[in-house]
Scaffold this active site. Structure first.
Site, PDB file in Angstrom:
ATOM      1  N   GLU A  53       0.809  -1.215   0.000  1.00 39.61           N
ATOM      2  CA  GLU A  53       0.000   0.000   0.000  1.00 39.61           C
ATOM      3  C   GLU A  53       0.845   1.270   0.000  1.00 39.61           C
ATOM      4  O   GLU A  53       0.804   2.052   0.959  1.00 39.61           O
ATOM      5  CB  GLU A  53      -0.960  -0.004   1.202  1.00 39.61           C
ATOM      6  CG  GLU A  53      -1.872  -1.220   1.230  1.00 39.61           C
ATOM      7  CD  GLU A  53      -2.871  -1.207   2.389  1.00 39.61           C
ATOM      8  OE1 GLU A  53      -2.815  -0.297   3.221  1.00 39.61           O
ATOM      9  OE2 GLU A  53      -3.703  -2.123   2.443  1.00 39.61           O
ATOM     10  N   GLU A  58      -4.864  -8.831   0.782  1.00 41.84           N
ATOM     11  CA  GLU A  58      -5.560  -8.528   2.041  1.00 41.84           C
ATOM     12  C   GLU A  58      -7.047  -8.402   1.763  1.00 41.84           C
ATOM     13  O   GLU A  58      -7.457  -7.751   0.789  1.00 41.84           O
ATOM     14  CB  GLU A  58      -5.114  -7.187   2.658  1.00 41.84           C
ATOM     15  CG  GLU A  58      -3.739  -7.209   3.257  1.00 41.84           C
ATOM     16  CD  GLU A  58      -3.373  -5.888   3.919  1.00 41.84           C
ATOM     17  OE1 GLU A  58      -4.277  -5.144   4.352  1.00 41.84           O
ATOM     18  OE2 GLU A  58      -2.162  -5.605   3.980  1.00 41.84           O
TER      19      GLU A  58
HETATM   20  O1  IFM Z   1      -4.085  -3.305   9.177  1.00 40.38           O
HETATM   21  C1  IFM Z   1      -4.076  -2.757   7.894  1.00 40.38           C
HETATM   22  C2  IFM Z   1      -2.872  -3.219   7.129  1.00 40.38           C
HETATM   23  O2  IFM Z   1      -1.685  -2.917   7.776  1.00 40.38           O
HETATM   24  C3  IFM Z   1      -2.832  -2.587   5.768  1.00 40.38           C
HETATM   25  N1  IFM Z   1      -4.094  -2.739   5.078  1.00 40.38           N
HETATM   26  C4  IFM Z   1      -5.294  -2.434   5.792  1.00 40.38           C
HETATM   27  C5  IFM Z   1      -5.317  -3.137   7.124  1.00 40.38           C
HETATM   28  C6  IFM Z   1      -6.605  -2.801   7.890  1.00 40.38           C
HETATM   29  O3  IFM Z   1      -6.685  -1.451   8.124  1.00 40.38           O
END
Ligand code: IFM
Length: 440
Positions: free
Chosen positions: A166, A346
């Site tokens: 990210e 994710e």
């Molecule tokens: O916890 C975070 C992660 O570190 C990066 N993506 C989003 C998740 C939830 O907010």
């Protein structure tokens, strides 16, 4: 009841990140990271929480891998703490830091779990921040050196390497909104940071390939599709304009098309970043995979303002639960970009989980969230999206950045007082999905 069966080689996994789970923030030679500094600064994190101990995974990783095995995970996505292996970000290397990841990888492989490494999930060495952090282009070169150190050490066993997790959040939450370390609020700095991170991504891909050209190099982007709250032509146009000017497309276009998105560039005016000759080719090198982090969408009204209508379900993060937008995102990406194979790196949800008197954690909303999102991914695959695996966020409850420990995303509950781990109902259900390689 419909059964949604996945390909036999589909990789079911779970993801975590170093600062969120490891703890041991100053042990065995680890250097300070910007997140250590930020969380130790009063007022930055809810309840003054820090990642000093968090899940104590640094000491408990054997137990955590045993739990992954119990779930039947086929893959595990973790990130490497740069200051644990190179305390000041440059030289020298900290042998004990490298040993930790070496042992982690060996144990994962012994449990038949494929390791997926992410080189940067936001914990920059504080010593580099003191030299200007990502505002300073030199950091990109130090990042490439660090990449080479890691790949030389683990590349014989870790085949999948993501450069950044990210980058949008690292650049904007850290340098525009001021919510994340290092807590800066300045658009010009944020855009130059984004560019320097993109350069670092390109140099890192080169470093991975120069150590071993057979390794799989990729990047992980967080994507929040923008959709209209009303299905009117005006609202649809405004939603599309918001997407075209936004941050998600900045990373998609630079990495997969080799140029900045025109609408966002124009909107940035004098704040556009300084670009050196050759940068765009470096940034847009062909990748072996792309990771998609999806949680929700951004709904906007006809003025382009974000709105939160009553009616839909929301998670504890106040994020709308909207699985169909996941399908729309994936199929749109597939139409508009020449993408490498995708992994969902994710996807998950935070809910108020309670331990019941029977000792279990009944979390039907998380199970339903995951089930609905798995089905949308299955549907996208049927429609031609090349999807290779799915990492649930997160393996276990952990330090949720500015929210500290108040948000629980885990399949596994962590009691932060006792460090006891408990498989939530969703984890047991997920184990069944993995076993059957199918969702009902
Ligand atoms: O916890 C975070 C992660 O570190 C990066 N993506 C989003 C998740 C939830 O907010």
């Amino acid at each position: 009841m419909t059964t949604y069966r996945f390909p036999s080689n589909f990789l079911w996994g779970a993801a975590t990140a170093s600062y969120q789970i490891e703890g041991a923030w100053n042990e065995n030679g680890k250097g300070e990271s910007i997140w250590d500094r930020f969380s130790h600064t009063p007022g930055k994190i809810t309840n003054g929480d820090t990642g000093d101990l968090t899940c104590d995974h640094y000491h408990r990783y054997p137990e955590d891998i045993a739990l992954m095995r119990q779930l039947g995970l086929k893959a595990y996505r973790f990130s490497i703490s740069w200051p644990r292996v190179i305390p000041n970000g440059m030289v020298p290397v900290n042998p004990k830091g490298l040993d930790f990841y070496d042992n982690l990888v060996d144990r994962l492989l012994a449990a038949n779990i494929q390791p997926f490494a992410t080189l940067y999930h936001w914990d920059l060495p504080q010593a580099l921040e003191d030299k200007g952090g990502w505002r300073n282009r030199d950091t990109a070169h130090y990042f490439a050196d660090y990449t080479a150190v890691m790949v030389k050490r683990l590349g014989d066993r870790v085949k999948h390497w993501a450069t950044f997790n990210e980058p949008l959040v690292a650049a904007f939450a850290g340098h525009l909104w001021g919510e994340h370390a290092p807590g800066i609020k300045d658009e010009k700095i944020a855009l130059q940071t984004a560019h320097n991170i993109l350069v670092a991504h390109g140099l890192s891909v080169q470093a991975i390939r120069s150590v071993d050209s057979d390794l799989q190099a990729g990047v992980v982007l967080s994507l929040w599709p923008v959709e209209p709250v009303e299905d009117t032509p005006e609202n649809i146009t405004v939603a599309e304009k918001t997407w075209q000017e936004g941050g998600d497309i900045l990373f998609l276009d630079t990495i997969f098309k080799g140029h900045y998105p025109p609408a966002g560039w124009e909107k940035a005016g004098d704040n556009v970043p300084q670009i050196m000759p050759g940068d765009m080719a470096l940034i847009s090198q062909k990748l072996d995979f792309m990771g998609v982090n999806y949680y929700s969408r951004q709904l906007v009204d006809v003025t382009g303002e974000r709105v939160r209508p009553e009616g839909p379900e929301y998670t504890e993060m106040n994020w709308e639960v909207c699985p169909p937008a996941f399908y729309r995102l994936l199929t749109r990406l597939n139409r508009e970009y020449r993408l490498p194979p995708l992994y969902i790196t994710e996807n998950g949800s935070s809910f108020k989980d309670e331990v019941s008197p029977d000792g279990a954690v009944h979390d039907p909303r998380r199970e339903s969230y995951l089930r609905e999102h798995f089905i949308q991914v299955h549907k996208a695959m049927q429609d031609g999206v090349d999807m290779r695996g799915y990492f649930v966020w997160s393996l276990m409850d952990n330090f949720e950045w500015g929210h500290g420990f108040t948000k629980r995303f885990g399949l596994i509950r962590v009691d932060y007082e006792t460090q006891q781990r408990t498989l939530k109902d969703s984890a047991k259900w997920y184990a069944g999905v993995i076993r059957e390689n199918a969702v009902e």
